[in-house]
Design a protein around this motif. Structure first.
Motif, PDB file in Angstrom:
ATOM      1  N   ALA A  54       0.837  -1.049   0.030  1.00 14.18           N
ATOM      2  CA  ALA A  54      -0.169   0.003   0.008  1.00 14.18           C
ATOM      3  C   ALA A  54       0.945   1.446   0.094  1.00 14.18           C
ATOM      4  CB  ALA A  54      -1.090   0.104   1.224  1.00 14.18           C
ATOM      5  N   GLU A  55       2.108   1.165   0.397  1.00 14.32           N
ATOM      6  CA  GLU A  55       2.918   2.114   0.423  1.00 14.32           C
ATOM      7  C   GLU A  55       3.752   2.564  -0.752  1.00 14.32           C
ATOM      8  OE1 GLU A  55       2.942   4.637   3.040  1.00 14.32           O
ATOM      9  OE2 GLU A  55       1.492   3.291   3.851  1.00 14.32           O
TER      10      GLU A  55
ATOM     11  N   PRO B 298       4.244   3.002  -5.043  1.00 12.68           N
ATOM     12  CA  PRO B 298       3.458   3.511  -6.148  1.00 12.68           C
ATOM     13  C   PRO B 298       2.667   2.539  -6.817  1.00 12.68           C
ATOM     14  CG  PRO B 298       5.850   4.209  -6.461  1.00 12.68           C
ATOM     15  CD  PRO B 298       5.639   3.226  -5.381  1.00 12.68           C
TER      16      PRO B 298
ATOM     17  N   GLN C 117      -1.975   2.810 -11.980  1.00 10.37           N
ATOM     18  CA  GLN C 117      -3.379   2.476 -12.223  1.00 10.37           C
ATOM     19  C   GLN C 117      -3.805   2.174 -13.637  1.00 10.37           C
ATOM     20  OE1 GLN C 117      -5.564   2.823  -9.468  1.00 10.37           O
ATOM     21  NE2 GLN C 117      -3.902   3.326  -8.321  1.00 10.37           N
TER      22      GLN C 117
ATOM     23  N   TRP D 113      -7.361  -1.191  -7.605  1.00  7.08           N
ATOM     24  CA  TRP D 113      -6.683  -1.269  -6.748  1.00  7.08           C
ATOM     25  C   TRP D 113      -7.572  -1.500  -5.523  1.00  7.08           C
ATOM     26  CZ3 TRP D 113      -2.258  -3.585  -5.529  1.00  7.08           C
ATOM     27  CH2 TRP D 113      -1.336  -3.499  -6.601  1.00  7.08           C
ATOM     28  N   ARG D 114      -8.674  -0.535  -5.463  1.00  4.92           N
ATOM     29  CA  ARG D 114      -9.368  -0.443  -4.088  1.00  4.92           C
ATOM     30  C   ARG D 114     -10.486  -1.997  -4.026  1.00  4.92           C
ATOM     31  NH1 ARG D 114     -13.217   4.679  -3.470  1.00  4.92           N
ATOM     32  NH2 ARG D 114     -11.007   5.061  -2.752  1.00  4.92           N
TER      33      ARG D 114
ATOM     34  N   ALA E 250      -6.014   4.259   1.883  1.00  2.00           N
ATOM     35  CA  ALA E 250      -6.275   5.721   1.435  1.00  2.00           C
ATOM     36  C   ALA E 250      -5.614   5.962   0.035  1.00  2.00           C
ATOM     37  CB  ALA E 250      -5.728   6.613   2.592  1.00  2.00           C
ATOM     38  N   ARG E 251      -4.611   5.327  -0.406  1.00  6.72           N
ATOM     39  CA  ARG E 251      -4.002   5.656  -1.420  1.00  6.72           C
ATOM     40  C   ARG E 251      -4.143   4.927  -2.540  1.00  6.72           C
ATOM     41  NH1 ARG E 251       0.739   4.122  -1.502  1.00  6.72           N
ATOM     42  NH2 ARG E 251       1.749   5.840  -3.071  1.00  6.72           N
ATOM     43  N   ASP E 252      -5.431   4.034  -2.397  1.00  6.20           N
ATOM     44  CA  ASP E 252      -5.635   3.094  -3.484  1.00  6.20           C
ATOM     45  C   ASP E 252      -6.153   3.472  -4.865  1.00  6.20           C
ATOM     46  OD1 ASP E 252      -8.167   4.135  -2.736  1.00  6.20           O
ATOM     47  OD2 ASP E 252      -9.105   2.128  -2.365  1.00  6.20           O
TER      48      ASP E 252
ATOM     49  N   THR F 285      -4.434   6.339  -5.990  1.00 11.59           N
ATOM     50  CA  THR F 285      -3.455   7.390  -6.478  1.00 11.59           C
ATOM     51  C   THR F 285      -2.335   6.530  -7.238  1.00 11.59           C
ATOM     52  OG1 THR F 285      -2.298   7.082  -4.573  1.00 11.59           O
ATOM     53  CG2 THR F 285      -3.741   8.771  -4.546  1.00 11.59           C
ATOM     54  N   GLY F 286      -1.590   7.366  -7.873  1.00  9.58           N
ATOM     55  CA  GLY F 286      -0.443   6.689  -8.888  1.00  9.58           C
ATOM     56  C   GLY F 286      -0.758   6.991 -10.534  1.00  9.58           C
TER      57      GLY F 286
END
Length: 142
Positions: free
Chosen positions: A28-29, A31, A34, A42-43, A54-56, A58-59
């Protein structure tokens, strides 16, 4: 119907330095690469493990699985890709599984569509039969 869509996280072996798959927290940390046509992939992958990240979403966003595979191969992050599309990259060690969990999409699968006027074409019949056998072998071996 040929097969379901299973997505598995892959990355460059250089990113996976100790040759052990990442924990979900470590993953999860990183990159998360997507795919624009699957913005929630990813979610859904994290949700299938009962996790909220929270970052699912982003990228970097790329259009095709082939682009995701290339970006992952070059160390840009971790990509969710159906393993059947990257068999060669996995076999050659250019990509490795970043985590053992595969997410089976509830809404996406692979189908062969043939126009009705071409359904009796000898070439398409031969291709259809070959493709169905390959898909069956993949499903049974996966």
């Amino acid at each position: 119907y040929l097969m379901p869509e299973d997505l598995q996280p892959v990355c460059s072996p250089a990113l996976l330095r100790d040759a052990q798959p990442f924990t979900t927290q470590a993953l999860a940390e990183l990159p998360l690469l997507q795919q624009t046509t699957r913005p929630y992939a990813w979610r859904q992958w994290f949700d299938s493990l009962g996790l909220k990240v929270a970052r699912d979403m982003t990228g970097p966003r790329l259009e095709l699985f082939s682009m995701l595979a290339q970006a992952a191969e070059h160390g840009m992050g971790v990509a969710l890709v159906p393993p059947f599309l990257i068999q060669r990259e996995l076999a050659e060690g250019r990509l490795v599984l970043a985590h053992p969990h595969a997410y089976r999409s509830e809404t996406r699968a692979y189908y062969l569509m043939i126009p009705e006027r071409k359904v009796e074409s000898a070439g398409l019949v031969a291709f259809r039969d070959w493709l169905k056998e390959e898909a069956r072998d993949w499903r049974e071996g996966a």
